[in-house]
Scaffold this motif. Structure first.
Motif, PDB file in Angstrom:
ATOM      1  N   ARG A  88       8.673 -10.028 -27.457  1.00 10.96           N
ATOM      2  CA  ARG A  88       9.742 -10.994 -27.748  1.00 10.96           C
ATOM      3  C   ARG A  88      11.070 -10.507 -27.175  1.00 10.96           C
ATOM      4  NH1 ARG A  88      10.069 -11.048 -33.877  1.00 10.96           N
ATOM      5  NH2 ARG A  88       9.926  -8.840 -33.359  1.00 10.96           N
ATOM      6  N   VAL A  89      11.296  -9.191 -27.296  1.00  9.92           N
ATOM      7  CA  VAL A  89      12.537  -8.620 -26.770  1.00  9.92           C
ATOM      8  C   VAL A  89      12.580  -8.751 -25.248  1.00  9.92           C
ATOM      9  CG1 VAL A  89      13.837  -6.487 -26.451  1.00  9.92           C
ATOM     10  CG2 VAL A  89      12.821  -7.027 -28.684  1.00  9.92           C
ATOM     11  N   ALA A 107      13.236 -12.313 -24.237  1.00  9.29           N
ATOM     12  CA  ALA A 107      14.625 -12.696 -24.472  1.00  9.29           C
ATOM     13  C   ALA A 107      15.536 -12.058 -23.432  1.00  9.29           C
ATOM     14  CB  ALA A 107      15.055 -12.287 -25.880  1.00  9.29           C
ATOM     15  N   SER A 136      22.902 -20.695 -29.621  1.00  7.10           N
ATOM     16  CA  SER A 136      22.036 -20.822 -30.795  1.00  7.10           C
ATOM     17  C   SER A 136      21.689 -22.284 -31.088  1.00  7.10           C
ATOM     18  CB  SER A 136      22.680 -20.155 -32.011  1.00  7.10           C
ATOM     19  OG  SER A 136      23.887 -20.800 -32.300  1.00  7.10           O
ATOM     20  N   THR A 160      18.717 -23.090 -27.959  1.00  9.23           N
ATOM     21  CA  THR A 160      17.495 -22.362 -27.657  1.00  9.23           C
ATOM     22  C   THR A 160      16.298 -23.156 -28.151  1.00  9.23           C
ATOM     23  OG1 THR A 160      17.864 -21.143 -29.683  1.00  9.23           O
ATOM     24  CG2 THR A 160      18.413 -20.024 -27.634  1.00  9.23           C
ATOM     25  N   THR A 185      14.412 -17.901 -26.376  1.00  9.90           N
ATOM     26  CA  THR A 185      15.559 -17.395 -27.114  1.00  9.90           C
ATOM     27  C   THR A 185      16.296 -16.398 -26.238  1.00  9.90           C
ATOM     28  OG1 THR A 185      14.362 -17.653 -29.173  1.00  9.90           O
ATOM     29  CG2 THR A 185      16.250 -16.163 -29.199  1.00  9.90           C
ATOM     30  N   LEU A 245      18.834 -13.178 -25.601  1.00  9.42           N
ATOM     31  CA  LEU A 245      18.893 -11.885 -26.274  1.00  9.42           C
ATOM     32  C   LEU A 245      19.908 -11.869 -27.425  1.00  9.42           C
ATOM     33  CD1 LEU A 245      17.319  -9.307 -25.970  1.00  9.42           C
ATOM     34  CD2 LEU A 245      19.139  -8.420 -24.515  1.00  9.42           C
ATOM     35  N   PHE A 304      18.583 -13.738 -30.327  1.00  8.55           N
ATOM     36  CA  PHE A 304      17.487 -12.987 -30.936  1.00  8.55           C
ATOM     37  C   PHE A 304      18.038 -11.895 -31.852  1.00  8.55           C
ATOM     38  CE2 PHE A 304      14.579  -9.328 -30.788  1.00  8.55           C
ATOM     39  CZ  PHE A 304      13.439  -9.910 -31.302  1.00  8.55           C
ATOM     40  N   GLN A 360      17.510 -11.693 -35.854  1.00 10.64           N
ATOM     41  CA  GLN A 360      16.845 -10.529 -36.441  1.00 10.64           C
ATOM     42  C   GLN A 360      17.738  -9.872 -37.488  1.00 10.64           C
ATOM     43  OE1 GLN A 360      13.610  -9.208 -35.763  1.00 10.64           O
ATOM     44  NE2 GLN A 360      13.467 -11.282 -34.953  1.00 10.64           N
TER      45      GLN A 360
END
Lengths: 281, 391
Positions: free
Chosen positions: A56-57, A60, A205, A208, A213, A215, A218, A222
């Motif tokens: 996911r990182v 992103a 935001s 997305t 998404t 970074l 994200f 998180q």
């Protein structure tokens, strides 16, 4: 004051401490080998390793870099053309100039809502890369126009006349004289556009989509959901590093050009560029 | 405005080609009107190949506008501009064989001296060894070969000016336009560059059209001078014509210091016009082909260095114009001393006396003095500033 230079030193240290202590702490903790955010027990790169193992990182990060690069190119191209367009006198030039810089003062939350409404409900652009690109071009365009326009306005029109006089057609004169002279401002505009896009949370935001998404969004999500974890700290440190690298590269290029031009040059120097740069964010 | 004939007496031997080549630049009724004023008004002019031609006039007289029209930056409202017999009105600047030395130099700040000089040469498609040769030659011409790698900002004002000249000449123009090129330099440097400019022009033989408000510069540098006032040509001629035989009161006043006396024509005596002016005895001027009538109001002028000062006891040479007045000011200026003398009728006359004698020989303030000059040096002018006399 002059008799107590250490006072100035202390004040300066306090200001820089205030500015950089949180970031320094962030960088330090990202190399901590425990989960603790308050106590450094030892140094390791485990959080970075973990980070790069997280799909996911990586997704992103990839999206953010692609988005920042693409929107910077598009915004710089349009913004530079607009800056040259605004050089000529035409009816309504004042209004256009104001309209082009208005997004600088519109609150980002509002801009996000507006873009969401416009893109999705009206224009039918699906959420995700397309909508994000449109939004990022929209808000970084103003910065590019402001930065490039300042440089274009400072151009001596005699230089273009001299080029024409020496046999250069308008196109050749633009390529060989005008463009090289405004290049520092175009580069600065592009760097700004890149950073604005790469750092943006608020507008992004809204836009997305599922599986797309950026970074910063994200990181924000998180941190909001699980609190600040060491992975997020490492990720944040990485983002600071990327932004700082772009900025430092820009400063170095300007300084190098200035030195190459002349030690005493006031024309291609960095002073004018930096003086007209708006502060981002 | 008629042009001075090309033949005839010209003391500056060697400065003027014996026979001029065909006309290179021809302006025919060139007029430029802006919204609220006429900057250039019906200018007709011919400039010959190889000439160093100056347009001299006060700021705002339209001389720069004239230059910009020849370069192609402005289009005339009316009239023709011919280069080598071809009308170039409407031809963009980059297609004209004309290059300009700008007052502000307008050197490209992002390019080295070498690249600045190469700019116009490259636009002609010249590359490689030939390009290097042309640029090298022109850097040598202005004695800047050692500075080829520098940026313009690293040069002094005089050096920048020379780069501008080399850049314009390297492009190989038929005509070089110079817009007050020495205007931004200090007096010593100006003198140096004047001599440099003359040398360069003689060396390359290119036609120079030089615009300046500095009368001395125009007289020193040029083969011929055009004096311009309020958009019109007041006089065109050799430097000594313009100085010794000004055509209008404006020219007489703009170039050098002039003594101007209002007078009335009282008759013609052979080649002389006999004039009546208060306080002057024997005032005469050469007729020089002018058409005048009895009783006409005119002005007579004489240059201050032609005026001799005498004690009242001395008898001036017979046939000279003589005038008695009171010394008001004595200004010592090294080479000469300037005497300002109040004369009857409220006018004042200035005389320059070479300091070949002891100072204070000729008079001091308050002292009556006699002024006299050879009537050959009297010049007849119209009674208003712009008006000339009919020929």
């Amino acid at each position: 004051m002059s008799r107590r230079p250490w006072v100035l030193g202390v004040v300066a240290a306090l200001v820089f401490g205030f500015l950089y202590a949180p970031i320094g702490w962030l960088a330090l903790v990202s190399f901590n080998d425990s989960r603790s955010l308050s106590r450094v027990t030892g140094l390791s790169t485990r959080w970075y390793v973990e980070l790069f193992g997280d799909a996911r990182v990586l997704d992103a990060l990839g999206l953010s870099l692609r988005l920042a690069a693409t929107s910077a190119v598009v915004a710089t191209a349009i913004g530079t053309l607009a800056a040259f367009g605004l050089r000529r006198a035409f009816p309504g030039r004042g209004a256009w100039t104001v309209l082009l810089s208005l997004p600088l003062v519109v609150p980002e939350v509002v801009l996000g809502v507006a873009l969401l409404g416009f893109c999705v409900k009206l224009a039918g652009i699906p959420l995700g890369f397309g909508a994000l690109l449109a939004a990022h071009v929209a808000f970084s365009l103003s910065f590019v126009v402001v930065v490039v326009r300042a440089r274009v306005a400072g151009l001596d029109p005699r230089l273009e006349e001299a080029a024409a006089d020496l046999g250069a057609s308008p196109l050749v004169a633009f390529r060989t004289v005008t463009l090289p002279l405004v290049a520092p401002a175009v580069a600065a505009g592009a760097a700004f556009a890149f950073l604005l896009s790469f750092d943006d949370v608020v507008t992004s935001s809204y836009l997305t989509g599922v599986g797309s998404t950026t970074l910063p969004v994200f990181v924000y999500a998180q941190a909001g959901r699980r609190g600040v974890s060491p992975e997020i700290v490492a990720l944040s440190t990485l983002m600071v590093a990327v932004s700082a690298a772009v900025l430092i590269a820009g400063v170095l290029v300007v300084a190098w050009r200035a030195r190459r031009a002349s030690p005493a040059s006031t024309f291609v120097g960095s002073g004018r560029d930096q003086g007209t740069r708006p502060t981002g964010g | 405005m008629t042009e001075q004939p090309v033949t005839g007496f010209h003391p500056a031997e060697g400065r003027t080609p014996d026979t001029f080549a065909p006309v290179e630049v021809g302006l025919h009724g060139v007029t430029k009107r802006f919204a609220d004023q006429t900057a250039v008004d019906d200018v007709t002019l011919r400039i010959h190949e190889g000439e160093f031609f100056s347009v001299l006039g006060p700021s705002g007289c339209g001389k720069t506008t004239l230059l910009r029209m020849i370069a192609g930056f402005e289009d005339p409202t009316a009239g023709r501009i011919e280069l080598d017999g071809v009308d170039v009105v409407g031809v963009p600047p980059y297609r004209r064989d004309v290059n300009t030395v700008f007052q502000s130099y307008a050197l490209f700040p992002h390019l080295s001296v070498w690249d600045n000089v190469a700019y116009g040469v490259k636009r002609k498609g010249v590359r490689g060894a030939r390009l290097k040769q042309v640029v090298g030659e022109h850097l040598e011409l202005v004695r800047l070969d050692r500075y080829a790698k520098r940026r313009p900002a690293q040069l002094s004002g005089g050096q920048q000016q020379r780069v501008a000249i080399a850049r314009a000449l390297a492009a190989g123009p038929r005509l070089l336009l110079l817009d007050e090129p020495l205007g931004a330099l200090d007096a010593v440097l100006r003198k140096e560059l004047q001599i440099e400019l003359m040398r360069i022009q003689r060396e390359v033989g290119t036609t120079f059209l030089y615009v300046t408000h500095d009368q001395e510069e125009a007289l020193v540098l040029s083969h011929r001078v055009a004096v311009m006032n309020a958009g019109r040509l007041a006089q065109v001629g050799y430097p000594e014509d313009v100085y010794e035989r000004p055509a209008t009161r404006f020219v007489a006043g703009f170039i050098g210091t002039s003594n101007i006396l209002d007078a009335e024509v009282s008759g013609v005596d052979g080649r002389w016009v006999v004039l009546d002016a208060p306080g002057v005895t024997g005032l005469r001027a050469p007729l020089n082909g002018h058409v005048i009538r009895h009783g006409q109001r005119v002005a007579a002028t004489v240059r201050p260095e032609k005026v001799h000062l005498h004690d009242l006891a001395d008898e001036p040479p017979t046939g000279w114009c003589v005038l008695t007045g009171t010394v008001r000011d004595v200004v010592y200026a090294g080479v000469s001393t300037q005497y300002v003398v109040d004369v009857p009728g409220g006018a004042e006359l200035v005389a320059f006396v070479q300091n070949t004698h002891r100072v204070a020989d000729a008079g001091s303030p308050g002292q009556p003095v006699r002024m006299a000059w050879d009537p050959d040096f009297t010049v007849l002018l119209g009674s208003t500033p712009r008006e000339g006399l009919d020929d």
